[in-house]
Enzyme design. Structure first.
Site, PDB file in Angstrom:
ATOM      1  CG  HIS A   2      43.645  62.985  46.065  1.00 17.37           C
ATOM      2  ND1 HIS A   2      44.447  62.107  46.758  1.00 17.37           N
ATOM      3  CD2 HIS A   2      42.985  62.230  45.132  1.00 17.37           C
ATOM      4  CE1 HIS A   2      44.282  60.880  46.273  1.00 17.37           C
ATOM      5  NE2 HIS A   2      43.403  60.925  45.291  1.00 17.37           N
TER       6      HIS A   2
ATOM      7  CG  ASP B 281      39.853  56.723  46.303  1.00 13.63           C
ATOM      8  OD1 ASP B 281      38.900  57.072  45.580  1.00 13.63           O
ATOM      9  OD2 ASP B 281      41.041  56.685  45.903  1.00 13.63           O
TER      10      ASP B 281
ATOM     11  CG  HIS C 191      44.238  57.046  44.180  1.00 11.43           C
ATOM     12  ND1 HIS C 191      43.039  56.929  43.503  1.00 11.43           N
ATOM     13  CD2 HIS C 191      45.218  56.714  43.310  1.00 11.43           C
ATOM     14  CE1 HIS C 191      43.290  56.547  42.252  1.00 11.43           C
ATOM     15  NE2 HIS C 191      44.606  56.402  42.109  1.00 11.43           N
TER      16      HIS C 191
ATOM     17  CG  ASP D  17      39.706  54.592  43.184  1.00 10.44           C
ATOM     18  OD1 ASP D  17      39.445  54.119  44.306  1.00 10.44           O
ATOM     19  OD2 ASP D  17      40.124  55.763  43.023  1.00 10.44           O
TER      20      ASP D  17
HETATM   21  C1  SP5 Z   1      39.772  60.960  43.724  1.00  9.06           C
HETATM   22  C2  SP5 Z   1      40.772  60.103  43.028  1.00  9.06           C
HETATM   23  O1  SP5 Z   1      40.602  58.882  42.963  1.00  9.06           O
HETATM   24  N1  SP5 Z   1      41.795  60.724  42.433  1.00  9.06           N
HETATM   25  C3  SP5 Z   1      42.777  59.954  41.781  1.00  9.06           C
HETATM   26  C4  SP5 Z   1      43.787  60.768  41.065  1.00  9.06           C
HETATM   27  C5  SP5 Z   1      44.798  59.835  40.485  1.00  9.06           C
HETATM   28  N2  SP5 Z   1      45.198  60.205  39.191  1.00  9.06           N
HETATM   29  C6  SP5 Z   1      46.138  59.297  38.623  1.00  9.06           C
HETATM   30  C7  SP5 Z   1      46.114  59.508  37.172  1.00  9.06           C
HETATM   31  C8  SP5 Z   1      46.955  58.539  36.394  1.00  9.06           C
HETATM   32  C9  SP5 Z   1      46.460  58.670  34.980  1.00  9.06           C
HETATM   33  N3  SP5 Z   1      47.148  57.938  34.026  1.00  9.06           N
HETATM   34  C10 SP5 Z   1      46.639  56.624  33.790  1.00  9.06           C
HETATM   35  C11 SP5 Z   1      47.172  56.099  32.532  1.00  9.06           C
HETATM   36  C12 SP5 Z   1      46.144  55.258  31.841  1.00  9.06           C
HETATM   37  N4  SP5 Z   1      46.069  55.606  30.462  1.00  9.06           N
HETATM   38 ZN    ZN Z   2      41.086  57.272  44.040  1.00  8.18          ZN
END
Ligand code: SP5
Ligand code: ZN
Length: 337
Positions: free
Chosen positions: A155, A189, A191, A278
């Site tokens: 990212h 990934d 994302h 993920d």
């Molecule tokens: C490297 C990578 O996979 N980064 C991912 C960043 C995404 N972050 C999203 C966070 C959302 C967090 N909230 C989730 C709620 C569950 N309690």
């Molecule tokens: Zn990710």
């Protein structure tokens, strides 16, 4: 398979992330890499090594030098505390130079998941060095090597941190290998790897292929759509495959194989894979439903390309599943070779 483990990652432990104004425990925890390392070190043919040191110019070819020095300086000013964009914990006056320094996070970062402390610059450097070490192993003639990068990288843009990422380890490895020949980056990934796309968007010597959950619903929200194909020389050297939430192995597979075909047709000399775990069914934040066994199948398909490959760790947040998912992926790679 040489697996590069940056032990310094243990010094990186942000306590919390802020999502929609809510403070939550940070998902990107040290146990992730400890579990992956423990499980892959049991596989026959795996050798764990520490990162070697490479010149910082390999980081500065990919990242803006103002951003790199900001990360070091803001960390120094933050001390042990993890600070967030536009948070003002040091000094009360708006004219305080320390306050202003930390406030610049609004320029150099794009979310509230990616805090900075006085260890951040050092752990991010070590993570990048792990990717460079794995890339150098492949450059010397190995067919595959695996960098257990933490913090993750995909990212991170040229001058912005975000999504738990500070330096873009996969982009640093791809840029290093691009001095030898054409490179493809394959990002699996869940994302979208917005940083890697951003860094190579105008280049035709590094093709970027990205398969990820539809950014309409998932982080990073602002990029990863099909119409983003690169610009200038880089036009048609960026390819996004956004996929709907909730899909399973059999629904994912045709999209995955289309991406693999695209990579094969571009005939790169080296491949860098941004490996996130993920997209697994039990990941707490991913939203897809891939099985553990499917990671073996993906690895086999990638290894069957017979392109010298650097695997770079990105996300994967179910610490209870990471051992078996990593074991599935790495053994898939070794079985195919
Ligand atoms: C490297 C990578 O996979 N980064 C991912 C960043 C995404 N972050 C999203 C966070 C959302 C967090 N909230 C989730 C709620 C569950 N309690
Ligand atoms: Zn990710």
């Amino acid at each position: 398979m040489i697996v590069v483990y940056p032990s310094r990652h243990l010094r990186h432990h942000p306590p919390s992330e802020i999502f929609n104004g809510v403070v939550e425990p940070h998902a990107e925890v040290p146990e992730r890499i400890e579990h992956i390392k423990a499980s892959v070190s049991n596989i026959a043919g795996v050798r764990i090594v520490l990162p070697k040191h490479f010149p910082l110019s390999w980081i500065e070819q990919v990242h803006d030098s103002g951003y790199v020095s900001y990360l070091a300086e803001a960390g120094r000013l933050s001390g042990n505390a993890y600070t967030y964009p536009s948070v003002f914990p040091y000094g009360s006056g708006e004219n305080s130079s320390i306050t202003n320094e930390i406030a610049r996070r609004g320029i150099y970062g794009f979310d509230l998941y990616t805090p900075v402390s006085n260890t951040t610059y050092y752990v991010a450097c070590a993570s990048a060095m792990a990717a460079l070490t794995a890339a150098s192993v492949v450059r010397r003639g190995e067919m595959v090597s695996y960098a257990l990068c933490r913090p993750p990288g995909h990212h991170a843009e040229r001058s912005r941190m975000g999504g738990y990422c500070y330096f873009n380890n996969a982009a640093i490895a791809a840029n290093y290998l691009s001095r030898q020949g054409k490179v493809a980056v394959f990002d699996i990934d869940v994302h979208h790897g917005n940083g890697t796309q951003h860094i190579f968007y105008e280049r035709d010597d590094v093709m970027v292929v990205n398969i990820h959950a539809d950014p309409t619903y998932k982080f990073p929200f602002f990029s990863g759509f099909e119409h983003e194909i690169g610009v200038g020389k880089g036009k048609l050297f960026n390819k996004n495959y956004p996929i709907p939430l909730g899909i399973s192995d059999e629904e994912y597979h045709p999209v995955f194989m289309a991406a693999v075909k695209r990579i094969r047709e571009s005939a790169p000399q080296y491949l860098v894979v941004s490996v996130g775990y993920d997209a697994h069914v039990n990941d707490p934040i991913g939203g897809l439903r891939l099985s553990t066994a499917y990671y073996h199948r993906m690895a086999t398909a990638i290894a069957s390309l017979h392109i010298p490959t650097v695997l770079v760790q990105e996300g994967g947040y179910n610490t209870g599943e990471l051992r078996s998912v990593a074991q599935s992926f790495v053994s898939g790679f070794l079985d195919a070779n």
